[in-house]
Design an enzyme around this catalytic site. Structure first.
Site, PDB file in Angstrom:
ATOM      1  CB  CYS A 245     -12.533  32.295  21.844  1.00 25.90           C
ATOM      2  SG  CYS A 245     -12.378  30.820  20.571  1.00 25.90           S
TER       3      CYS A 245
ATOM      4  CG  HIS B 276     -10.878  29.658  25.772  1.00 19.34           C
ATOM      5  ND1 HIS B 276     -12.388  29.892  25.681  1.00 19.34           N
ATOM      6  CD2 HIS B 276     -10.877  29.321  24.489  1.00 19.34           C
ATOM      7  CE1 HIS B 276     -13.070  29.492  24.779  1.00 19.34           C
ATOM      8  NE2 HIS B 276     -11.984  29.367  23.638  1.00 19.34           N
TER       9      HIS B 276
ATOM     10  CD  GLU C  83     -12.400  31.509  28.892  1.00 22.20           C
ATOM     11  OE1 GLU C  83     -11.406  32.417  28.518  1.00 22.20           O
ATOM     12  OE2 GLU C  83     -13.067  31.213  28.195  1.00 22.20           O
TER      13      GLU C  83
HETATM   14  N1  LIG Z   1     -13.701  28.484  21.508  1.00 22.42           N
HETATM   15  C1  LIG Z   1     -14.440  29.230  20.878  1.00 22.42           C
HETATM   16  O1  LIG Z   1     -15.027  30.279  21.311  1.00 22.42           O
HETATM   17  C2  LIG Z   1     -14.467  29.115  19.372  1.00 22.42           C
HETATM   18  C3  LIG Z   1     -15.308  30.012  18.449  1.00 22.42           C
HETATM   19  C4  LIG Z   1     -15.529  29.417  17.202  1.00 22.42           C
HETATM   20  N2  LIG Z   1     -14.510  29.366  16.354  1.00 22.42           N
HETATM   21  C5  LIG Z   1     -16.771  30.308  16.671  1.00 22.42           C
HETATM   22  O2  LIG Z   1     -17.018  30.281  15.412  1.00 22.42           O
HETATM   23  O3  LIG Z   1     -17.748  30.903  17.195  1.00 22.42           O
END
Ligand SMILES: NC(=O)CC[C@H](N)C(=O)O
Length: 243
Positions: free
Chosen positions: A78, A190, A192
């Site tokens: 992410c 995610h 995790e």
């Molecule tokens: N769950 C996440 O890691 C979101 C990331 C988020 N969109 C960002 O810009 O950092």
């Protein structure tokens, strides 16, 4: 094997717990010198702008870039995927610093705001075990990014078919949500936060192969007894809030 987990902000504890479930020690990395003690690194989800500010404050970017340049295995989940991308769009004004290395352009908040967080069943052929285990994986997407463009060296590991306009895009559109480029792995979701540890096993296998110098872009996953565990029961309402 000791895996470093960048522990500036976000879901680093959850990654360390997931590593423990597959019998591997994960150690928190906050300083450049701690990177020297680990052979691979996970950059967790969280908030990439905040994480970038903290990494800048701790003067971590040069060491992180060097880690990637040396071919050491790095997995970004992410916000971590955003960190690893060569280019990000949808950034806050003034942009944000990236580690780079992954020949991709990502959209930071492709699927919209926190309220548009969701879970989806993904088809990931790389996660299927030799014994015929499932190739499906339940992805937890929290204000998730997506890969808009990927270079020729990037292998697409999973795509998500958008089903409605509110998830972003036009609906019925395939977007890339997991990629691998040599030593670099990126997932927009995610793993995790689920009880399914196959992505962690995949990364460890990949890291082992990179260390042994036998790496190619295909990793074989052994069937995992963890697959019988229920997924954590996350809903969009009780997902951790990443600002
Ligand atoms: N769950 C996440 O890691 C979101 C990331 C988020 N969109 C960002 O810009 O950092």
């Amino acid at each position: 094997m000791v895996v470093g987990v960048l522990a500036l902000q976000g879901s680093f504890n959850e990654h360390i717990a997931a590593l423990r479930r597959v019998g591997v020690k994960g150690i928190e990395v906050r300083k450049a010198e701690q990177l020297e003690k680990v052979s691979s690194l996970i950059i967790p989800g969280g908030e990439s702008t905040t994480m970038a500010k903290l990494a800048h404050y701790h003067n971590l970017f040069p060491a992180l870039r060097e880690f990637v340049r040396l071919g050491k295995p790095v997995w970004g989940t992410c916000a971590g995927l955003i960190f690893l991308a060569d280019k990000a769009v949808g950034q806050k004004e003034g942009g944000q610093e990236l580690v780079g290395g992954l020949d991709c352009t990502v959209h930071r908040n492709y699927f919209g705001s926190q309220l548009q967080s969701f879970e989806a069943c993904l088809s990931v052929p790389e996660l299927a075990s030799k014994e015929g285990g499932p190739e499906t994986f339940r992805g937890v997407f929290i204000r998730a990014p997506a890969v808009l463009e990927a270079g020729p060296e990037v292998k697409v590991l999973a795509e998500y078919l958008t089903s409605s306009e509110k998830e972003g895009g036009q609906g019925g559109e395939k977007v890339i949500v997991a990629v691998r480029q040599g030593n670099l792995l990126g997932t927009a979701f995610h793993p995790e936060l689920t009880a399914d540890s196959r992505w962690h096993s995949y990364f460890l296998k990949m890291a082992g192969e990179v260390e042994e110098g036998t790496s190619n872009s295909t990793v074989t996953i052994a069937s995992s007894s963890d697959l019988s565990l229920p997924f954590n029961e996350h809903t969009a309402n009780d997902l951790p809030i990443f600002e």
